[in-house]
Motif scaffolding. Structure first.
Motif, PDB file in Angstrom:
ATOM      1  N   GLN A 123      21.532  51.251  37.827  1.00  0.00           N
ATOM      2  CA  GLN A 123      21.338  50.492  36.590  1.00  0.00           C
ATOM      3  C   GLN A 123      22.586  49.698  36.200  1.00  0.00           C
ATOM      4  N   LEU A 163      11.733  61.477  39.613  1.00  0.00           N
ATOM      5  CA  LEU A 163      13.018  60.795  39.756  1.00  0.00           C
ATOM      6  C   LEU A 163      13.054  59.924  41.009  1.00  0.00           C
ATOM      7  N   ARG A 169      10.496  58.384  42.275  1.00  0.00           N
ATOM      8  CA  ARG A 169       9.711  57.201  41.927  1.00  0.00           C
ATOM      9  C   ARG A 169      10.558  56.238  41.101  1.00  0.00           C
ATOM     10  N   GLN A 170      11.258  56.784  40.118  1.00  0.00           N
ATOM     11  CA  GLN A 170      12.076  55.935  39.254  1.00  0.00           C
ATOM     12  C   GLN A 170      13.179  55.251  40.050  1.00  0.00           C
ATOM     13  N   LEU A 179      13.742  51.147  40.669  1.00  0.00           N
ATOM     14  CA  LEU A 179      14.987  50.459  40.346  1.00  0.00           C
ATOM     15  C   LEU A 179      15.577  49.766  41.572  1.00  0.00           C
ATOM     16  N   ILE A 196      20.298  56.956  39.841  1.00  0.00           N
ATOM     17  CA  ILE A 196      19.558  56.134  38.885  1.00  0.00           C
ATOM     18  C   ILE A 196      20.522  55.489  37.891  1.00  0.00           C
ATOM     19  N   GLU A 217      19.541  61.690  39.586  1.00  0.00           N
ATOM     20  CA  GLU A 217      19.880  61.187  38.253  1.00  0.00           C
ATOM     21  C   GLU A 217      21.150  60.335  38.303  1.00  0.00           C
TER      22      GLU A 217
END
Length: 575
Positions: free
Chosen positions: A573, A522, A524-525, A529, A569, A566
Motif C-alpha cells: 500500500q 489476507l 485474497r487482499q 493489491l 499488505i 499483513e
C-alpha cells in the motif's frame, strides 16, 4: 570404415540462448564449460552442435555422453543420429572400445562408477569430448563422483549440462567451477544460464498452473493413536508427513477426487487446441503406481500406461506412450528427469519426494512448449513445502559447499519414516494406517501468486478453475485467474446476502474467522493489491510479489503466516 563427419549445415536452427552459449563456448575454447538451462530449453541440441563443431574442426576425435539412466542413453543416441553423430548406446564396460562405425558411446554414471579405468583408457586413446548430462548426478555418491573424475580427467573437452537446481548436499561435483562469495561459502559457477523465467518470456516453455488440493485426513499411528489434520494447516513436520501419506493412500477419497479433477482438466486442454495432450501421475513406489492406474481406469474408463522400472521394457512403454494419444501414464520416479514426452500437459504430483532438485525435475516434464499459448497444469497436495517450491519456479539455485545444515524440504527422510512400518513383533504391534482423506481445491498458484478460495471437489466453483482455457499467454493466465477469483468472491457475497434477507430473524454478527479463513482472506487482499500495483506500473505480478518478499522477508505467499501477509499488505500500500 570410420564414421562420417556430421554436416553442420543439416543442423536445426538454434534458439537465441543456444546461439549465444555456442558463441561463448567457441570464444573461450577452454577444457570445461557448464551450461544450466531449464528443462525443455534444448540442452541436447546445444551439446550436439558443440560436438559437431569440435569433430568437424578436428579438436576432438570422439564423443562420450554420460547420462543418468539407461532410457536416456537410447534417447541421446537417437537425437545424435538425427544430426549425423553416431553414438553406441549398447556399449558395455567389457567391450573396452567402440566400433569404428561410431563417433563414440553413451554410458551411464553407474557404468563409469563401476569401471572408471575402462573409460579412462577410452578417453586417453582418442582426443575426446565428454558431455556430462545432468552433472549433479556425479555428486550422488563418492563412487560416481570419483569415477567420473578419474575417467574423464584426460578428456580434451568436458561439457557439463544440467536443467535443475544443483544439489543441496555438500558433495562437490567434478569439473564444476566453484567461487567463494562474500559470506565465505563456495558456490557453483555456470558459464551459461538460461532459466525458466527466460524461457517463459521467449515462449520456449509453458506457463505452469499449480492446483493445490487440501482436505481432511485421518490416520492411526504406530502406537494406535488416531489423529486428524487438514492438509496445508500449520503443524509439525512429522504430522505433515503423515497427513501427506494419508492423502496419497489409494484407498482413500483424496486421490480419486484429485485424479477426477486432473482428468477433467485434461479433457478441457484436449478440446481447446491440444488434442493429444497427455497426463502423468508420479507415484512414490510400484504398489501405489499400480493402484493409481486402477483408479484412473475407474475414473476415465480407459487404461493407463504404467512404467515401474528403468529397464528396456519401460523404455519401450514410454516411447509407445509418447507416440500415442493415450490419456494417462503412471510412473515411479524414472520419468522425472530428461525423458522427452512433449505432449504431457497435466501432472499429478503423488509422490513423497520433496527436494527442490526432484521437484524441478518432475515439473520439467510438463513445460516443453510446442505451439504458442500452451499451458501446463500440475495437481499437488497442499503441503507448505511443495507450495513454496511451486511459488519459486523461477528461482535459480547454485550448489553451495559448506553451508550450515538447514535442509531444503524434507529431503525425503520424514516421509520415508512415515511410510516405514515399525519392526516390532507380537500382539502389541500396531502399524500406521491411513483411515480417510477427502480433497478440496485450496488454491491455484501461478507466477508466485496464490488465487482462489477453498472449493469442494465436484462443485461449480472447482469447475471454474478446471475449465480455464487451454491456450493462453502468461499475461492472460494471470488476468483470468484474478477475474475468476473476483467472481468467486462476488458470488459468495451474494449468497450470504440472500440468506440474510430471507431470514426473518435479525442478522447475527459474523462469526470470527479461524486462522485458516484469516489466511485465505489476507491472501485474497494481497493478490488484489498486487493486481492493482500491476495495472499502475505494468510490472508482472511475480516481480511485485518477489519485491515484497525482499522488503519484508519470509516465504512465498502460499506459505506465509498471517503476520507476514499483513506486513506485505501494509508494504504494498506504500509502494
Amino acid at each position: 570404415m570410420a564414421a562420417r563427419m556430421p554436416a553442420l549445415e543439416t543442423f536445426p536452427p538454434l534458439r537465441a540462448w543456444q546461439r549465444k552459449a555456442l558463441v561463448e563456448y567457441l570464444r573461450r575454447r577452454g577444457e570445461d564449460f557448464t551450461a544450466v538451462a531449464t528443462p525443455g530449453a534444448g540442452k541436447t541440441t546445444f551439446a550436439l552442435r558443440i560436438a559437431a563443431e569440435l569433430l568437424a574442426d578436428g579438436t576432438v576425435e570422439a564423443v562420450t555422453v554420460v547420462a543418468p539412466t539407461e532410457h536416456l542413453k537410447a534417447q541421446w543416441a537417437d537425437s545424435a543420429a538425427r544430426v549425423g553423430i553416431q553414438l553406441d548406446a549398447a556399449f558395455r564396460n567389457a567391450d573396452l572400445h567402440s566400433s569404428a562405425d561410431f563417433h563414440g558411446a553413451v554410458v551411464t554414471y553407474a557404468q563409469v562408477g563401476m569401471a572408471p579405468q575402462v573409460h579412462r583408457r577410452r578417453t586417453m586413446t582418442r582426443r575426446t569430448l565428454v558431455i556430462l548430462d545432468e552433472i549433479h548426478h556425479a555428486g550422488d555418491s563418492r563412487t560416481w563422483g570419483d569415477g567420473v573424475k578419474a575417467a574423464f580427467e584426460p578428456a580434451v573437452r568436458r561439457l557439463m549440462l544440467t536443467g535443475t537446481p544443483f544439489r543441496s548436499d555438500d558433495n562437490p561435483i567434478p569439473f564444476v567451477s566453484y567461487e567463494r562469495g562474500g559470506d565465505g561459502l563456495l558456490r557453483s559457477r555456470a558459464d551459461s544460464v538460461y532459466g525458466y523465467a527466460d524461457a517463459l518470456r521467449d515462449g520456449v516453455v509453458r506457463p505452469v498452473l499449480f492446483l493445490a488440493y487440501s482436505g481432511e485426513t485421518r490416520w492411526r499411528t504406530n502406537a494406535g493413536e488416531e489423529l486428524a489434520a487438514r492438509l496445508g494447516e500449520p503443524m509439525t513436520q512429522d504430522l505433515v508427513a503423515q497427513a501427506w501419506r494419508t492423502a496419497l493412500d489409494p484407498a482413500g477419497d483424496w486421490m480419486p477426487q484429485v485424479l477426477r479433477a486432473a482428468d477433467a482438466r485434461l479433457t478441457v486442454l484436449r478440446a481447446a487446441g491440444m488434442p493429444d495432450a497427455g497426463g502423468l501421475v508420479i507415484a512414490t513406489d510400484q504398489q501405489t503406481a499400480r493402484s493409481y492406474a486402477k483408479l484412473i481406469e475407474q475414473v476415465t474408463g480407459e487404461k493407463a500406461a504404467v512404467v515401474l522400472s528403468d529397464d528396456a521394457g519401460a523404455s519401450a512403454r514410454i516411447a509407445t506412450f509418447a507416440a500415442s494419444e493415450q490419456r494417462w501414464l503412471v510412473a515411479v520416479r524414472m520419468v522425472s528427469e530428461g525423458v522427452d514426452i512433449p505432449r504431457l500437459a497435466v501432472g499429478v504430483y503423488a509422490t513423497s519426494a520433496s527436494t527442490p532438485l526432484y521437484f524441478a525435475q518432475a515439473i520439467g516434464r510438463f513445460v516443453r512448449a510446442r505451439q504458442p499459448g500452451e499451458t501446463a497444469s500440475v495437481f499437488l497436495p497442499s503441503v507448505p513445502h511443495l507450495l513454496g517450491l511451486a511459488s519459486e519456479m523461477e528461482t535459480e539455485r547454485d550448489h553451495v559447499l559448506g553451508k550450515p545444515s538447514d535442509r531444503e524440504g524434507f529431503d525425503d527422510d520424514l516421509l520415508e519414516r512415515a511410510q516405514r512400518d515399525d519392526q516390532a513383533s507380537g500382539e502389541l504391534e500396531k502399524r500406521f494406517a491411513a483411515l480417510s482423506a477427502t480433497a478440496e481445491l485450496d488454491q491455484v498458484i501461478f507466477d508466485g501468486a496464490s488465487f482462489g478460495t477453498a472449493a469442494q471437489a465436484g462443485t461449480p466453483e472447482e469447475e471454474e478453475y478446471l475449465g480455464l482455457p487451454g491456450l493462453l499467454t502468461s499475461e492472460q493466465v494471470a488476468a483470468l485467474l484474478s477475474k475468476r477469483q473476483a467472481e468467486q468472491l462476488a458470488a459468495r457475497r451474494r449468497r450470504a446476502s440472500d440468506r440474510t434477507s430471507e431470514s426473518a430473524a435479525p442478522a447475527a454478527p459474523p462469526a470470527p474467522m479461524n486462522a485458516a479463513q484469516r489466511r485465505v482472506a489476507l491472501r485474497r487482499q494481497l493478490n488484489a493489491l498486487v493486481a492493482a500495483q500491476h495495472h499502475r506500473t505494468g510490472q508482472p505480478h511475480g516481480k511485485i510479489h518477489a519485491e515484497l518478499r525482499r522488503l519484508c522477508g519470509g516465504p512465498p505467499s502460499a506459505q506465509a503466516t498471517i503476520e507476514q501477509l499483513e506486513e506485505r499488505i501494509a508494504t504494498v500500500q506504500t509502494l
